[in-house]
Each structure stands twice: as structure tokens, then as C-alpha cells.
Scaffold this active site. Structure first.
Site, PDB file in Angstrom:
ATOM      1  N   ASN A 133       2.841   8.253  -0.677  1.00  0.00           N
ATOM      2  CA  ASN A 133       1.900   7.126  -0.624  1.00  0.00           C
ATOM      3  C   ASN A 133       1.990   6.515   0.770  1.00  0.00           C
ATOM      4  O   ASN A 133       2.990   5.883   1.109  1.00  0.00           O
ATOM      5  CB  ASN A 133       2.288   6.082  -1.687  1.00  0.00           C
ATOM      6  CG  ASN A 133       1.404   4.836  -1.606  1.00  0.00           C
ATOM      7  OD1 ASN A 133       0.491   4.773  -0.788  1.00  0.00           O
ATOM      8  ND2 ASN A 133       1.683   3.860  -2.450  1.00  0.00           N
ATOM      9  N   PRO A 134       0.963   6.701   1.605  1.00  0.00           N
ATOM     10  CA  PRO A 134       1.086   6.204   2.979  1.00  0.00           C
ATOM     11  C   PRO A 134       0.969   4.681   3.061  1.00  0.00           C
ATOM     12  O   PRO A 134       1.243   4.107   4.103  1.00  0.00           O
ATOM     13  CB  PRO A 134      -0.095   6.877   3.703  1.00  0.00           C
ATOM     14  CG  PRO A 134      -1.075   7.213   2.635  1.00  0.00           C
ATOM     15  CD  PRO A 134      -0.317   7.379   1.349  1.00  0.00           C
ATOM     16  N   THR A 165      -1.347  11.006  -0.481  1.00  0.00           N
ATOM     17  CA  THR A 165      -2.384  10.504  -1.399  1.00  0.00           C
ATOM     18  C   THR A 165      -3.485   9.775  -0.628  1.00  0.00           C
ATOM     19  O   THR A 165      -3.228   9.126   0.389  1.00  0.00           O
ATOM     20  CB  THR A 165      -1.784   9.582  -2.471  1.00  0.00           C
ATOM     21  OG1 THR A 165      -1.170   8.479  -1.816  1.00  0.00           O
ATOM     22  CG2 THR A 165      -0.768  10.304  -3.334  1.00  0.00           C
ATOM     23  N   HIS A 167      -5.895   7.892  -2.504  1.00  0.00           N
ATOM     24  CA  HIS A 167      -6.302   6.723  -3.310  1.00  0.00           C
ATOM     25  C   HIS A 167      -5.315   6.560  -4.450  1.00  0.00           C
ATOM     26  O   HIS A 167      -4.535   7.479  -4.745  1.00  0.00           O
ATOM     27  CB  HIS A 167      -7.726   6.911  -3.854  1.00  0.00           C
ATOM     28  CG  HIS A 167      -7.918   8.229  -4.551  1.00  0.00           C
ATOM     29  ND1 HIS A 167      -7.588   8.408  -5.874  1.00  0.00           N
ATOM     30  CD2 HIS A 167      -8.347   9.439  -4.100  1.00  0.00           C
ATOM     31  CE1 HIS A 167      -7.846   9.676  -6.207  1.00  0.00           C
ATOM     32  NE2 HIS A 167      -8.302  10.324  -5.146  1.00  0.00           N
ATOM     33  N   ALA A 168      -5.345   5.394  -5.092  1.00  0.00           N
ATOM     34  CA  ALA A 168      -4.481   5.168  -6.253  1.00  0.00           C
ATOM     35  C   ALA A 168      -4.850   6.194  -7.327  1.00  0.00           C
ATOM     36  O   ALA A 168      -6.020   6.586  -7.448  1.00  0.00           O
ATOM     37  CB  ALA A 168      -4.670   3.755  -6.768  1.00  0.00           C
ATOM     38  N   ASP A 192       8.084   1.711  -6.649  1.00  0.00           N
ATOM     39  CA  ASP A 192       8.123   1.858  -8.102  1.00  0.00           C
ATOM     40  C   ASP A 192       6.739   2.216  -8.658  1.00  0.00           C
ATOM     41  O   ASP A 192       6.635   2.942  -9.649  1.00  0.00           O
ATOM     42  CB  ASP A 192       8.609   0.553  -8.743  1.00  0.00           C
ATOM     43  CG  ASP A 192      10.039   0.241  -8.352  1.00  0.00           C
ATOM     44  OD1 ASP A 192      10.841   1.180  -8.242  1.00  0.00           O
ATOM     45  OD2 ASP A 192      10.357  -0.951  -8.142  1.00  0.00           O
ATOM     46  N   SER A 235       8.178  -1.623  -1.983  1.00  0.00           N
ATOM     47  CA  SER A 235       8.531  -3.022  -1.749  1.00  0.00           C
ATOM     48  C   SER A 235       9.765  -3.435  -2.533  1.00  0.00           C
ATOM     49  O   SER A 235      10.547  -4.254  -2.072  1.00  0.00           O
ATOM     50  CB  SER A 235       7.367  -3.921  -2.158  1.00  0.00           C
ATOM     51  OG  SER A 235       6.220  -3.574  -1.428  1.00  0.00           O
ATOM     52  N   GLU A 497       2.979  -2.747 -12.316  1.00  0.00           N
ATOM     53  CA  GLU A 497       1.530  -2.603 -12.540  1.00  0.00           C
ATOM     54  C   GLU A 497       1.145  -3.645 -13.585  1.00  0.00           C
ATOM     55  O   GLU A 497       1.890  -3.873 -14.542  1.00  0.00           O
ATOM     56  CB  GLU A 497       1.208  -1.227 -13.128  1.00  0.00           C
ATOM     57  CG  GLU A 497       1.714  -0.063 -12.322  1.00  0.00           C
ATOM     58  CD  GLU A 497       0.912   0.150 -11.071  1.00  0.00           C
ATOM     59  OE1 GLU A 497      -0.305   0.331 -11.171  1.00  0.00           O
ATOM     60  OE2 GLU A 497       1.522   0.119  -9.972  1.00  0.00           O
TER      61      GLU A 497
HETATM   62  N1  LIG Z   1      -3.442   6.450  -0.815  1.00  0.00           N
HETATM   63  C1  LIG Z   1      -3.359   5.377  -1.596  1.00  0.00           C
HETATM   64  N2  LIG Z   1      -4.185   4.320  -1.385  1.00  0.00           N
HETATM   65  C2  LIG Z   1      -4.089   3.209  -2.138  1.00  0.00           C
HETATM   66  N3  LIG Z   1      -3.202   3.048  -3.149  1.00  0.00           N
HETATM   67  C3  LIG Z   1      -2.365   4.054  -3.389  1.00  0.00           C
HETATM   68  C4  LIG Z   1      -2.399   5.269  -2.631  1.00  0.00           C
HETATM   69  N4  LIG Z   1      -1.442   6.095  -3.101  1.00  0.00           N
HETATM   70  C5  LIG Z   1      -0.849   5.435  -4.113  1.00  0.00           C
HETATM   71  N5  LIG Z   1      -1.385   4.225  -4.301  1.00  0.00           N
HETATM   72  C6  LIG Z   1      -1.007   3.178  -5.276  1.00  0.00           C
HETATM   73  O1  LIG Z   1      -0.259   2.168  -4.596  1.00  0.00           O
HETATM   74  C7  LIG Z   1       0.487   1.455  -5.546  1.00  0.00           C
HETATM   75  C8  LIG Z   1       1.727   0.836  -4.943  1.00  0.00           C
HETATM   76  O2  LIG Z   1       2.476   1.791  -4.318  1.00  0.00           O
HETATM   77  P1  LIG Z   1       4.043   1.791  -4.167  1.00  0.00           P
HETATM   78  O3  LIG Z   1       4.708   1.592  -5.441  1.00  0.00           O
HETATM   79  O4  LIG Z   1       4.346   3.040  -3.425  1.00  0.00           O
HETATM   80  O5  LIG Z   1       4.365   0.567  -3.187  1.00  0.00           O
HETATM   81  P2  LIG Z   1       4.746  -0.937  -3.444  1.00  0.00           P
HETATM   82  O6  LIG Z   1       3.907  -1.522  -4.518  1.00  0.00           O
HETATM   83  O7  LIG Z   1       4.727  -1.588  -2.118  1.00  0.00           O
HETATM   84  O8  LIG Z   1       6.266  -0.879  -3.915  1.00  0.00           O
HETATM   85  P3  LIG Z   1       6.990  -1.314  -5.292  1.00  0.00           P
HETATM   86  O9  LIG Z   1       6.239  -0.651  -6.393  1.00  0.00           O
HETATM   87  O10 LIG Z   1       8.394  -0.786  -5.137  1.00  0.00           O
HETATM   88  O11 LIG Z   1       6.952  -2.813  -5.370  1.00  0.00           O
HETATM   89  C9  LIG Z   1       0.817   2.456  -6.628  1.00  0.00           C
HETATM   90  O12 LIG Z   1       0.523   1.888  -7.865  1.00  0.00           O
HETATM   91  C10 LIG Z   1      -0.090   3.655  -6.351  1.00  0.00           C
HETATM   92  O13 LIG Z   1      -0.863   3.970  -7.490  1.00  0.00           O
HETATM   93  C1  LIG Z   2      16.404 -19.090  -5.450  1.00  0.00           C
HETATM   94  C2  LIG Z   2      16.654 -17.660  -5.589  1.00  0.00           C
HETATM   95  C3  LIG Z   2      15.799 -17.018  -6.614  1.00  0.00           C
HETATM   96  C4  LIG Z   2      15.784 -15.562  -6.387  1.00  0.00           C
HETATM   97  C5  LIG Z   2      15.263 -14.810  -7.531  1.00  0.00           C
HETATM   98  C6  LIG Z   2      15.221 -13.363  -7.191  1.00  0.00           C
HETATM   99  C7  LIG Z   2      14.917 -12.550  -8.377  1.00  0.00           C
HETATM  100  C8  LIG Z   2      14.696 -11.132  -8.023  1.00  0.00           C
HETATM  101  C9  LIG Z   2      14.619 -10.287  -9.245  1.00  0.00           C
HETATM  102  C10 LIG Z   2      14.006  -8.992  -8.983  1.00  0.00           C
HETATM  103  C11 LIG Z   2      13.826  -8.222 -10.238  1.00  0.00           C
HETATM  104  C12 LIG Z   2      13.059  -7.003  -9.984  1.00  0.00           C
HETATM  105  C13 LIG Z   2      12.719  -6.310 -11.210  1.00  0.00           C
HETATM  106  C14 LIG Z   2      11.921  -5.093 -10.898  1.00  0.00           C
HETATM  107  C15 LIG Z   2      10.639  -5.019 -11.013  1.00  0.00           C
HETATM  108  C16 LIG Z   2       9.855  -3.822 -10.606  1.00  0.00           C
HETATM  109  O1  LIG Z   2       9.580  -3.033 -11.714  1.00  0.00           O
HETATM  110  C17 LIG Z   2       8.535  -4.260  -9.984  1.00  0.00           C
HETATM  111  C18 LIG Z   2       7.883  -3.052  -9.334  1.00  0.00           C
HETATM  112  O2  LIG Z   2       8.491  -2.752  -8.150  1.00  0.00           O
HETATM  113  N1  LIG Z   2       8.725  -5.272  -8.967  1.00  0.00           N
HETATM  114  C19 LIG Z   2       8.282  -6.494  -9.146  1.00  0.00           C
HETATM  115  O3  LIG Z   2       7.644  -6.832 -10.100  1.00  0.00           O
HETATM  116  C20 LIG Z   2       8.593  -7.482  -8.045  1.00  0.00           C
HETATM  117  C21 LIG Z   2       9.297  -8.679  -8.585  1.00  0.00           C
HETATM  118  C22 LIG Z   2       9.784  -9.528  -7.465  1.00  0.00           C
HETATM  119  C23 LIG Z   2      10.248 -10.836  -7.919  1.00  0.00           C
HETATM  120  C24 LIG Z   2      10.655 -11.750  -6.806  1.00  0.00           C
END
Ligand SMILES: Nc1ncnc2c1ncn2[C@@H]1O[C@H](COP(=O)(O)OP(=O)(O)OP(=O)(O)O)[C@@H](O)[C@H]1O
Ligand SMILES: CCCCCCCCCCCCC/C=C/[C@@H](O)[C@H](CO)NC(=O)CCCCC
Ligand SMILES: [Ca+2]
Length: 539
Positions: A133-134, A165, A167-168, A192, A235, A497
């Protein structure tokens, strides 16, 4: 080389050069390790064969200089061993050691024996399908793969088909079209969300090929034996962090190369006999659902969006009314309040694996509905979090449920009831430190195998379908305008999601899929022994 009975090679012990010195180097097939020792002091170290990445013949003169008189006396022959070096905090790195000798035959014998042993590591992948996923995380996915991962795959002679990829859902749709059975695994480079896409593609494809209807919430799903590797470039990267112990692309690439295998529980989410999603990390309603919904509008901020939306959601302090019904997970041996966490080779997950094998033997794929009672809880909640794993990530190093297991067939259901902002902040702070986050009167946690949730609003709507006047979407509680009781529904955060359905049915499928990981390894307590066992320390 002559073989021992059973096809094993005799122990190979030779005097080989490494650096400027001569070492007694041993290849011990029985012990599954190659080691070196320096007489007479006999300081020694061993590298497990399973952690050797590659072996190659080396043009000695190009790689190694300054080894003194040996180089002048005779032509030297050499081979290089690339191996895993375990550093602190679960980080793995690839290191190499070049061994030399004057005897060409001996050099070939070593290279050959090591290569044969590597060939015998049957769990190692040879052919991988890679999705990048770029746009995930800081938009570095392509660079991370090309610069850090591809060179390691090529060193380990792994061939790859790479799809960037566009697109999503590109990866997910593609997995329904390609011949997945020719691959030993699928790698996703992203966060994730990207992992979730690949998992949906693989599990969905397996069910389709086996004629199983995913819309049936009671269906026993077919396990997916094609492992997924995660190269973290997102992220949160919670799934990678919770299964490897660190979010680091090189470490993850090395776990893929050595062919690690970690089974993983997967929850299915349904609404009214319609399949919605699978989840492996967090299924969260209220706080984490609201953060996600808000943060989706701010994707351009990258990983920072979660801090911004997290702060905003914390201030809004919305709670939601609803009913939860769950079946406790009686078959698992652990509890969410355990002090021990799930670690590599976890006993509790192993027991669940045995139970699963027995169940499959007795009933085949037929699902046997348990007779256990349902427990029902009604209330006002700031957050409802169901986690299949600890959900550890760099923001919360021990996660939302530190004692949750990766593969025990259960999820931890965490209910955070309405409380003051101050108390909720105390709870959140405990996500980030060592204190027990369940030790609050407003927090309950249960280990469950399935649960259902219905928001008050959808209950009311169902019982008063004709009474349209009662559907006051988007308004705040009229009786108590300052109470933050939001009569709109929250959103489910399903592994990052959004899911809008406010009445869902969730079931944990024990070890439905597998990752190229080994769980989090126990910390090496004996630091002295640890440092002694590294080649670098000996040289
Ligand atoms: N080429 C693309 N363009 C736009 N969206 C895409 C593409 N490839 C994948 N995706 C979508 O981007 C979404 C987010 O991607 P990804 O999980 O890699 O990053 P993130 O959301 O920054 O990280 P995290 O999920 O760890 O918080 C995914 O749900 C995926 O379906
Ligand atoms: C004053 C200090 C307070 C600090 C609180 C920090 C709490 C951090 C808890 C993080 C828990 C992450 C659980 C994982 C969720 C992932 O499936 C999901 C997809 O990547 N991420 C989020 O929803 C992103 C969720 C991000 C939440 C910040
Ligand atoms: Ca679990």
C-alpha cells in the site's frame, strides 16, 4: 560426505579462519546449530540453523583484507554465512560472517552441508505474493519494501510477485482472482487496514473455494494455511507489534524468511445473518469507534490524525446505551487478569490448538453449538472494546488487554462504563504504563467466545418500528442536555475500519489463520549469556 544411518551427516568440525584468527567451527546437525569456539579458552557461540538466512561462496580477496601472512602464503577459499542477530527489544538484524581456509575441498564441503541443511528447513517460504500500500502510514511502504525488504528476500532466494495497490480493496479483490495455491505466503506492506484487506481476501477465498457461506454466523470456517507476513508501514501497526514485539520492517522480513508460524484467532462480525467483517485486533464501540470515524476525515495528517481525533473524542466524552450478551470462554485456561502474557510457545494457546484438533477429529467441520448460558449486561458505556490479542502498539506497549492470547480461541471483552472525564483519563493513562487498567470500579473485563451487542437506539427502533417520532437521530438527550448521552449511535472500529451497524453478533474462530511470526519472545534475562552467544562479541 558419508552419511550416518537415517541420512544424517556426521558432525563437521574444522579449523576455519574468521577475521584474523583461526576457530574450531562445528556443524552439529543433531543440535540444529553451527557453532564456533576458540581454543584454548573455549569461549564459544552457536547459531541455530533455523536462524541462518543464507550461505554463499565468497570471492575472498574482494571481501576480506588484512588477515596477515595467510593471504600471502596461499590462495584462500571462503564462504559467508548470513544469520539473524537478535538485538534488544525484539529487534532482529541480518549479520554475516566470512569463514576462510586454504583447502578448497573443505570450503566446498562446508558450503554444501550448510546449503543442504537450509534446504531441509521446510517451513521456509520460496515464493511469496507481496501487496504494497503506497499510501499507508507515512506513505513510505514502497521505499521500505524496495530498500529494506526486497534485498533480504533476494539474499534468501525467495521469489516474489509484487503488486503495488492502486486503490482500496485492490489486494482483497486480487486474492479472489490469482492462483493463491502456488504461493507459500502473502506479504502485506502497510498498516492494520492493509493487513485486514489481505486477511479478508485470503479467508474469503478459502471459504469460497470450500463452498462455505460466510453469511451464516454459525458456519465453521475453513482454516487458512497460507501464512500472511506483515511488513509494518502503517499508522498503528498493532497486529505486527502484538505478534512480533516490535514494529520494524527488517525484523518482520527476517521472521518471514526463517518461516515462522503463529496461529491467530479471528472474530467474525455479522448483522442479521449478513457477514460484515473479520477482526483480529480491536473491535471497539464508543471511544475507539468515534476516534476512527473522526480521523478518517483527516487521513492527510498521517499517523498524527489519531492524536488529534483522540484528544477531540476524549473532550466530547460521549457515552452510549446498549445491551451486551456474551458466552464466557470456559474452554480456555487463562483469565484477562493474569499477570503472565502470551509469549512464544504459549502453553495456553498450545492447549487450545490441541482442543481444536480433537474437535475437528470428532465433528469434522460441523459446528457444535455450546449449551453454555448467555450473560446479559445493560448499561451506559464510554467504550466497549473486544480484543482478540493484547493490541500492543508503540502508543500502548502492553496493549488494551495485556494478558489476551493470540491463539486461545477467545477475545477479551472490556466494558468501560459511564464515568467522569477525570476517571476516563486515568483509565487511558494506564494503557501507557504498567498499572492494571482493569482495576477500576467502572471497568469490567470478560474472556468470551462470542457476544452480541445492540444499541439502545436500535432496540427502541426495533420495538417501535411504527413510532417514527421516537427516531430522533442526531439529537442529544432532551431530559439531560448536559449529560453527553448521545442518542445517535457510535461506530464500530473494526481493526481500523469503520462499521456502522449498531447491532452485531461476534464469534471468535480459534486459530483461523496463520502469520509469519512466532509471538513475542521472552526477554533474555541473562544479559551476560546473551552477549557471549554473539559472534561479534567473540571476534
Ligand atoms: N492504493 C491505495 N489507495 C488508497 N487506499 C488504499 C490503497 N491500498 C490500500 N488502501 C487502503 O488504505 C487503508 C489504510 O491502509 P493502511 O492500513 O496500510 O495504513 P494506515 O491506516 O495508515 O495504518 P493503520 O491501519 O496501521 O492505522 C486500508 O484500509 C486499505 O484498504
Ligand atoms: C493521556 C494519554 C492517553 C493516551 C491513550 C493512548 C491509547 C492508545 C491505545 C491504542 C490502542 C490501539 C488499538 C489498536 C487499534 C487498531 O486496530 C486500529 C487500526 O490500526 N487503530 C486505531 O484504531 C487507532 C487508535 C488510536 C487511538 C489513539
Ligand atoms: Ca485470543
Amino acid at each position: 560426505m558419508e552419511r550416518l544411518p537415517g541420512g544424517r551427516r556426521p558432525r563437521l568440525v574444522s579449523s576455519l579462519g574468521l577475521g584474523r584468527r583461526s576457530w574450531e567451527v562445528t556443524l552439529d546437525e543433531e543440535r540444529g546449530a553451527a557453532g564456533l569456539a576458540r581454543p584454548p579458552a573455549r569461549r564459544n557461540c552457536f547459531v541455530p540453523i533455523s536462524e541462518i538466512i543464507a550461505v554463499e561462496e565468497t570471492e575472498f580477496n574482494k571481501k576480506q583484507r588484512n588477515i596477515g601472512r595467510w593471504q600471502k602464503m596461499a590462495k584462500l577459499h571462503a564462504f559467508t554465512v548470513h544469520y539473524v542477530k537478535k538485538a534488544r527489544n525484539h529487534r532482529w538484524r541480518c549479520r554475516d560472517a566470512t569463514f576462510w581456509c586454504v583447502d578448497e575441498h573443505l570450503c566446498n564441503q562446508w558450503t554444501q552441508a550448510l546449503k543442504e541443511l537450509l534446504e531441509m528447513q521446510k517451513s521456509r517460504p520460496k515464493q511469496l505474493l507481496v501487496y504494497i500500500n503506497p499510501y499507508g502510514g507515512k506513505r513510505q511502504g514502497k521505499r521500505i519494501y524496495e530498500q529494506k525488504v526486497a534485498p533480504l528476500f533476494s539474499l534468501a532466494s525467495i521469489s516474489t510477485d509484487v503488486v503495488v495497490t492502486e486503490h482500496a480493496n485492490h489486494a482483497k479483490d486480487n486474492l479472489f482472482e490469482v492462483n493463491i495455491y502456488k504461493y507459500d505466503g502473502v506479504v502485506c506492506v502497510g498498516g492494520d487496514g492493509m493487513f485486514s484487506e489481505v486477511m479478508h481476501g485470503l479467508i474469503g477465498r478459502m471459504q469460497k473455494d470450500s463452498g462455505i457461506d460466510q453469511n451464516n454466523p454459525k458456519a465453521s470456517l475453513v482454516q487458512c494455511n497460507i501464512r500472511i507476513g506483515i511488513i509494518p508501514a502503517g499508522s498503528t501497526d498493532c497486529i505486527c507489534y502484538s505478534t512480533v514485539g516490535i514494529s520494524d520492517p527488517v525484523t518482520s522480513a527476517l521472521h518471514i524468511i526463517v518461516g515462522d508460524c503463529q496461529p491467530l484467532d479471528v472474530s467474525s462480525v455479522h448483522h442479521n445473518n449478513t457477514f460484515l467483517k473479520y477482526s483480529v485486533s480491536l473491535l471497539g464501540y464508543g471511544f475507539y469507534g468515534d476516534i476512527l470515524k473522526d480521523s478518517e476525515k483527516k487521513r492527510w495528517m498521517g499517523p498524527m490524525r489519531y492524536d488529534y481525533s483522540g484528544f477531540k473524542t476524549f473532550l466530547s466524552h460521549h457515552y452510549y446505551e446498549g445491551t451486551i450478551a456474551y458466552q464466557p470462554a470456559k474452554q480456555t485456561h487463562g483469565s484477562p487478569r493474569d499477570k503472565e502474557s502470551c509469549r512464544t510457545g504459549c502453553y495456553i494457546c498450545k492447549q487450545s490448538e490441541k482442543q481444536l484438533a480433537e474437535q475437528n477429529k470428532e465433528h469434522g467441520l460441523k459446528h457444535e453449538e455450546g449449551e453454555e448460558e448467555w450473560k446479559v449486561i445493560k448499561g451506559k458505556f464510554l467504550a466497549i472494546n473486544a480484543v482478540n490479542m493484547s493490541c500492543a502498539c508503540p502508543r500502548s506497549p502492553k496493549g488494551l488487554s495485556p494478558a489476551a492470547h493470540l491463539a486461545d480461541g477467545s477475545a477479551d471483552l472490556i466494558l468501560v462504563r459511564k464515568c467522569s472525564r477525570f476517571n476516563f483519563l486515568r483509565y487511558l493513562v494506564r494503557h501507557t504504563n504498567q498499572d492494571d487498567q482493569f482495576d477500576f470500579p467502572f471497568v469490567d473485563v470478560y474472556r468470551v467466545k462470542c457476544f452480541q451487542f445492540t444499541s439502545k437506539l436500535s432496540e427502541d427502533n426495533e420495538s417501535n418500528v411504527m413510532d417514527i417520532g421516537k427516531k430522533r437521530f442526531g439529537q442529544f438527550c432532551r431530559d439531560h442536555p448536559a449529560c453527553c448521552c448521545n442518542i445517535v449511535n457510535s461506530t464500530w472500529n473494526c481493526d481500523g475500519e469503520t462499521l456502522d451497524s449498531s447491532a452485531i453478533e461476534v464469534r471468535v474462530h480459534c486459530q483461523l489463520m496463520k502469520l509469519f511470526a512466532r509471538g513475542i519472545e521472552e526477554d533474555c534475562k541473562d544479559e551476560a549469556a546473551h552477549s557471549q552467544s554473539s559472534i561479534e562479541q567473540l571476534l
